[in-house]
Design an enzyme around this catalytic site. Structure first.
Site, short mmCIF file in Angstrom:
data_model
loop_
_atom_site.label_atom_id
_atom_site.label_comp_id
_atom_site.label_asym_id
_atom_site.label_seq_id
_atom_site.Cartn_x
_atom_site.Cartn_y
_atom_site.Cartn_z
N LYS A 114 0.63 -1.15 0.01
CA LYS A 114 0.13 -0.10 0.06
C LYS A 114 0.77 1.08 0.02
O LYS A 114 0.60 2.30 -0.70
CB LYS A 114 -1.14 0.02 1.16
CG LYS A 114 -2.26 -0.94 1.26
CD LYS A 114 -2.96 -0.81 2.34
CE LYS A 114 -4.07 -1.80 2.09
NZ LYS A 114 -5.29 -1.51 3.27
N LYS A 200 -5.01 -10.44 -6.97
CA LYS A 200 -6.08 -10.81 -5.90
C LYS A 200 -7.23 -9.78 -6.42
O LYS A 200 -6.96 -8.46 -6.78
CB LYS A 200 -5.52 -10.27 -4.55
CG LYS A 200 -6.18 -10.82 -3.51
CD LYS A 200 -5.67 -10.29 -2.27
CE LYS A 200 -5.82 -8.86 -1.79
NZ LYS A 200 -5.60 -8.36 -0.56
N LYS A 203 -10.75 -4.26 -3.46
CA LYS A 203 -11.49 -3.02 -3.79
C LYS A 203 -11.05 -1.99 -4.34
O LYS A 203 -11.41 -1.23 -4.95
CB LYS A 203 -11.99 -2.74 -2.02
CG LYS A 203 -12.95 -3.79 -1.57
CD LYS A 203 -12.94 -3.20 -0.05
CE LYS A 203 -13.84 -4.29 0.79
NZ LYS A 203 -13.42 -4.00 2.30
P1 AMP Z 1 -10.68 -6.08 3.16
O1 AMP Z 1 -11.12 -5.99 1.61
O2 AMP Z 1 -9.14 -5.89 2.85
O3 AMP Z 1 -11.20 -5.37 4.03
O4 AMP Z 1 -10.76 -7.53 3.35
C1 AMP Z 1 -11.79 -8.15 4.15
C2 AMP Z 1 -11.52 -9.77 4.45
O5 AMP Z 1 -11.88 -10.13 3.03
C3 AMP Z 1 -10.49 -10.13 4.90
O6 AMP Z 1 -10.55 -11.36 5.71
C4 AMP Z 1 -9.62 -10.49 3.80
O7 AMP Z 1 -8.72 -11.49 3.97
C5 AMP Z 1 -10.80 -10.95 2.66
N1 AMP Z 1 -10.38 -10.83 1.29
C6 AMP Z 1 -10.34 -9.69 0.71
N2 AMP Z 1 -10.04 -10.12 -0.58
C7 AMP Z 1 -9.95 -11.08 -0.91
C8 AMP Z 1 -9.52 -12.02 -2.07
N3 AMP Z 1 -9.47 -11.68 -3.28
N4 AMP Z 1 -9.92 -13.47 -1.71
C9 AMP Z 1 -10.21 -13.89 -0.55
N5 AMP Z 1 -10.16 -13.16 0.42
C10 AMP Z 1 -10.23 -11.75 0.46
#
Ligand code: AMP
Ligand code: TRP
Length: 337
Positions: A114, A200, A203
């Site tokens: 990041k 990956k 968002k």
């Molecule tokens: P975040 O979007 O960073 O707030 O992630 C929230 C949750 O979603 C966390 O547990 C991440 O590990 C999971 N997560 C986010 N992106 C992925 C992805 N592409 N594949 C699997 N898990 C994800």
């Protein structure tokens, strides 16, 4: 007090939740929830560690909380709350900051990724993000933390902080903080981008075509799958490192249809992309439909979400404040008057 093990997890209210968040995290919260005593928070303090829009922060936070309910979080087993509503998260972060070596944080992969994206504008908060996450987990003395693969390193850091804290401040065999364990399911732990099977789904990808959001309309889903990256080979297969898109899309089909890997491998082995894409589209639309309907119902019932979050906050705060008092006492602070 129940004697079930405790679970804590959270998602940031930055951008729309996508299939990666659902398959990697929230679906696992839902499936395991009746075995545990669960706390699920919307981590809005984490959301401000990168540039964000104050005008939409509150609405985005509520939207994620509503999506937790829409995805099947059951209030008989779980509490839902907003991180910034429980001030103990900020306070414990300060206390843990003072015992966390700077170089532990500088080594975090997510921080480095990041920070590169942001160039000169990296805040202290971005570096400190994993300590705030540790506080989220430790305040609830959580046993298990269900997350996607990308968060494993942060949970390892949390464990290092626990060991260091207990070593410095707890009496032998009377730990103040509990060692949490990550709960990472192999399937869905890493959902990849629709436009690049080696990245990956995220968002923060500038292209919305790279992800399917949980609230995307059937038309949007169809458009994204139609345009998603494929390869020139006929017949789909799992686990071929030279065909990351094939592996990713088959995994999505498997998880969203509920079929086994073996069933999917056989069904799709001779299929061309022109047959597979409409099949994946229909499966995705059907899998998201009940979530979207529940989301609509939750958001249309006036005052319902607020009442869920108020109750969640009360339950969370009772536990968090108790841990905070124990931590402060162990660190040598006088009791509050
Ligand atoms: P975040 O979007 O960073 O707030 O992630 C929230 C949750 O979603 C966390 O547990 C991440 O590990 C999971 N997560 C986010 N992106 C992925 C992805 N592409 N594949 C699997 N898990 C994800
Ligand atoms: N850092 C996590 C993510 O981006 C979100 C998060 C914050 C979290 N606090 C947490 C996850 C506590 C589990 C437990 O995915």
């Amino acid at each position: 007090m129940s004697n079930r093990q405790r679970v804590l997890s959270g998602v940031q209210p930055t951008g729309d939740l996508h299939l990666g968040n659902y398959l990697g995290a929230i679906r696992n919260w839902v499936e395991g929830q009746n075995q545990y005593d669960n706390f699920f928070c919307v981590v809005d303090l984490h959301a401000i560690t990168v540039p964000y829009n104050p005008a939409t922060l509150a609405a985005d936070t509520y939207k994620v909380a509503a999506l937790y309910l829409a995805c099947g979080i059951d209030l008989n087993y779980s509490s839902i709350f907003i991180q910034s509503h429980v001030s103990a998260h900020s306070e414990l972060t300060w206390l843990l900051n003072c015992i966390t070596p700077l170089n532990w944080l500088q080594d975090m992969v997510q921080y480095k990724e990041k920070a590169i994206k942001q160039g000169e504008n990296v805040s202290v908060g971005l570096l400190d993000y994993p300590v705030l996450m540790s506080s989220d987990i430790l305040l609830y003395q959580a046993d298990k933390v269900p997350v996607g693969e990308d968060q494993k390193q942060h949970i390892e850091l949390t464990r290092d902080i626990v060991n260091s804290f207990n070593h410095k401040f707890a009496k032998p065999n009377q730990p103040v903080l509990k060692l949490p364990e990550p709960l990472i399911r192999k399937e869905g732990a890493r959902v990849m981008s629709l436009t690049d099977g080696t990245k990956k789904m995220s968002k923060s990808d500038p292209s919305d075509l790279s992800r399917i959001n949980l609230l995307d309309s059937p038309d949007e889903i169809a458009k994204k799958i139609k345009r998603c990256k494929t390869d020139p080979v006929r017949g789909l297969e799992f686990d071929n490192p030279e065909r990351p898109e094939s592996n990713n899309l088959l995994n999505l089909y498997m998880l969203l249809s509920g079929k086994t890997k073996q069933e999917v491998a056989v069904e799709c082995q001779d299929m061309g992309w022109g047959t597979f894409k409409p099949l994946l589209t229909e499966t995705t639309i059907n899998a998201l439909k009940p979530i979207q309907e529940k989301y609509k119902a939750v958001t249309e019932e006036k005052g319902y979400l607020e009442s869920v979050l108020r109750e969640g906050k009360q339950k969370a705060e009772a536990i968090a404040n108790q841990t905070l008092l124990q931590v402060k006492a162990a660190m040598g602070y006088s009791a509050p008057l």
